[in-house]
Design a protein around this motif. Structure first.
Motif, mmCIF file in Angstrom:
data_model
loop_
_atom_site.group_PDB
_atom_site.id
_atom_site.type_symbol
_atom_site.label_atom_id
_atom_site.label_comp_id
_atom_site.label_asym_id
_atom_site.label_seq_id
_atom_site.Cartn_x
_atom_site.Cartn_y
_atom_site.Cartn_z
ATOM 1 N N GLU A 94 0.879 -1.160 0.000
ATOM 2 C CA GLU A 94 0.000 0.000 0.000
ATOM 3 C C GLU A 94 0.917 1.211 0.000
ATOM 4 N N VAL A 95 0.808 2.028 -1.027
ATOM 5 C CA VAL A 95 1.697 3.168 -1.170
ATOM 6 C C VAL A 95 0.896 4.455 -1.041
ATOM 7 N N GLY A 96 1.333 5.318 -0.128
ATOM 8 C CA GLY A 96 0.728 6.625 0.039
ATOM 9 C C GLY A 96 1.648 7.704 -0.500
ATOM 10 N N GLU A 97 1.401 8.947 -0.114
ATOM 11 C CA GLU A 97 2.221 10.069 -0.564
ATOM 12 C C GLU A 97 3.659 9.969 -0.059
ATOM 13 N N VAL A 98 3.837 9.642 1.220
ATOM 14 C CA VAL A 98 5.173 9.623 1.809
ATOM 15 C C VAL A 98 5.483 8.335 2.572
ATOM 16 N N GLN A 99 4.511 7.436 2.674
ATOM 17 C CA GLN A 99 4.700 6.204 3.437
ATOM 18 C C GLN A 99 4.206 5.002 2.638
ATOM 19 N N THR A 100 4.698 3.836 3.037
ATOM 20 C CA THR A 100 4.242 2.599 2.420
ATOM 21 C C THR A 100 4.221 1.482 3.460
ATOM 22 N N ALA A 101 3.376 0.484 3.222
ATOM 23 C CA ALA A 101 3.309 -0.716 4.061
ATOM 24 C C ALA A 101 3.431 -1.923 3.132
ATOM 25 N N VAL A 102 4.078 -2.963 3.609
ATOM 26 C CA VAL A 102 4.374 -4.132 2.786
ATOM 27 C C VAL A 102 3.922 -5.399 3.502
ATOM 28 N N ASP A 103 3.278 -6.303 2.772
ATOM 29 C CA ASP A 103 2.929 -7.642 3.254
ATOM 30 C C ASP A 103 3.640 -8.650 2.367
ATOM 31 N N LEU A 104 4.349 -9.593 2.979
ATOM 32 C CA LEU A 104 5.099 -10.608 2.247
ATOM 33 C C LEU A 104 4.682 -12.002 2.684
ATOM 34 N N GLU A 105 4.630 -12.925 1.737
ATOM 35 C CA GLU A 105 4.413 -14.335 2.058
ATOM 36 C C GLU A 105 5.631 -15.109 1.577
ATOM 37 N N LEU A 106 6.279 -15.791 2.528
ATOM 38 C CA LEU A 106 7.546 -16.463 2.252
ATOM 39 C C LEU A 106 7.454 -17.974 2.398
ATOM 40 N N VAL A 125 14.241 -5.294 3.133
ATOM 41 C CA VAL A 125 13.136 -4.667 2.394
ATOM 42 C C VAL A 125 13.018 -3.192 2.767
ATOM 43 N N ILE A 126 13.064 -2.895 4.049
ATOM 44 C CA ILE A 126 12.960 -1.496 4.495
ATOM 45 C C ILE A 126 14.096 -0.671 3.920
ATOM 46 N N ALA A 127 15.323 -1.171 4.023
ATOM 47 C CA ALA A 127 16.483 -0.426 3.524
ATOM 48 C C ALA A 127 16.374 -0.175 2.022
ATOM 49 N N VAL A 137 8.898 3.405 5.234
ATOM 50 C CA VAL A 137 8.235 2.105 5.368
ATOM 51 C C VAL A 137 7.719 2.009 6.796
ATOM 52 N N VAL A 138 6.392 2.002 6.952
ATOM 53 C CA VAL A 138 5.810 1.992 8.296
ATOM 54 C C VAL A 138 5.691 0.584 8.864
ATOM 55 N N GLU A 139 5.573 -0.420 7.979
ATOM 56 C CA GLU A 139 5.534 -1.800 8.470
ATOM 57 C C GLU A 139 5.829 -2.769 7.344
ATOM 58 N N VAL A 140 6.431 -3.891 7.726
ATOM 59 C CA VAL A 140 6.634 -5.015 6.825
ATOM 60 C C VAL A 140 6.108 -6.241 7.556
ATOM 61 N N ASN A 141 4.949 -6.725 7.130
ATOM 62 C CA ASN A 141 4.334 -7.904 7.731
ATOM 63 C C ASN A 141 4.759 -9.131 6.944
ATOM 64 N N ILE A 142 5.185 -10.158 7.658
ATOM 65 C CA ILE A 142 5.695 -11.364 7.012
ATOM 66 C C ILE A 142 4.892 -12.571 7.464
ATOM 67 N N ALA A 143 4.392 -13.319 6.490
ATOM 68 C CA ALA A 143 3.699 -14.578 6.758
ATOM 69 C C ALA A 143 4.527 -15.699 6.134
ATOM 70 N N VAL A 144 4.939 -16.655 6.962
ATOM 71 C CA VAL A 144 5.671 -17.807 6.449
ATOM 72 C C VAL A 144 4.640 -18.889 6.173
ATOM 73 N N GLY A 145 4.456 -19.186 4.901
ATOM 74 C CA GLY A 145 3.409 -20.115 4.491
ATOM 75 C C GLY A 145 3.855 -21.536 4.302
ATOM 76 N N ASP A 146 5.176 -21.756 4.245
ATOM 77 C CA ASP A 146 5.653 -23.111 4.003
ATOM 78 C C ASP A 146 7.137 -23.187 4.341
ATOM 79 N N VAL A 147 7.605 -24.427 4.510
ATOM 80 C CA VAL A 147 9.015 -24.712 4.717
ATOM 81 C C VAL A 147 9.439 -25.634 3.592
ATOM 82 N N HIS A 148 10.514 -25.277 2.891
ATOM 83 C CA HIS A 148 10.993 -26.079 1.780
ATOM 84 C C HIS A 148 11.955 -27.142 2.298
ATOM 85 N N LEU A 149 11.683 -28.389 1.947
ATOM 86 C CA LEU A 149 12.542 -29.506 2.318
ATOM 87 C C LEU A 149 13.457 -29.835 1.150
#
Length: 162
Positions: A94-106, A125-127, A137-149
């Motif tokens: 979500e990108v605004g005028e001066v801020q953004t928020a990020v959701d990632l699924e890993l 990601v923030i850097a 960057v006001v937040e980076v939310n991370i959801a781990v959806g799986d583990v690779h074997l």
């Protein structure tokens, strides 16, 4: 700019002042900041690509996206001319005028510390976003959806030559 006491008269820069060539305000006829002479917008897709690439650069990240998104990406890679691998799979912004928020699924590699990988992904990601876009960057939310074997790669059927 300081006041000169004369109406509608721009101040003449002194030697060594910022108005000289190479100074902070160089480039404008009146010594004003060129960045203040227009508006820059950054598309959501640009921020999503930066986030996706920065996340993939972190050791321990195997893939991005949920099972369905990865399956669609694998199909897209096999179709000629379909654009190959999507760097924005598993990324929402979500990108605004001066801020953004990020959701990632890993998808992370088996055996790594998920907490450490998530922290490293968040930092990277923030850097990258702040450096490249100037957005906060006001937040980076991370959801781990799986583990690779490791043996998941080896489960492909073998061909026998007879």
């Amino acid at each position: 700019m300081t006041e000169t006491g004369l109406p509608n008269q721009p101040e003449t820069p002194r030697a060594g002042s910022l108005g000289e060539r190479g100074g902070k305000n160089a480039g404008g006829p009146h010594g004003s900041d060129p960045g203040a002479r227009g508006h820059t917008t950054i598309a959501d897709g640009v921020v999503a690509k930066i986030a996706g690439l920065a996340a993939r650069d972190v050791p321990g990240v195997h893939a991005m996206g949920g099972g369905f998104a990865r399956g669609m990406g694998a199909m897209r890679e096999r179709v000629p001319g379909a654009g190959g691998k999507s760097v924005t799979s598993g990324v929402k912004v979500e990108v605004g005028e001066v801020q953004t928020a990020v959701d990632l699924e890993l998808v992370v590699e088996y055996g790594v510390s998920i907490v450490e990988v998530a922290g490293d992904v968040r930092e990277n990601v923030i850097a990258a976003i702040e450096r490249m876009t100037g957005l906060e960057v006001v937040e980076v939310n991370i959801a781990v959806g799986d583990v690779h074997l490791l043996d998941e790669d080896e489960e492909q059927p073998e061909r026998r030559l007879e």
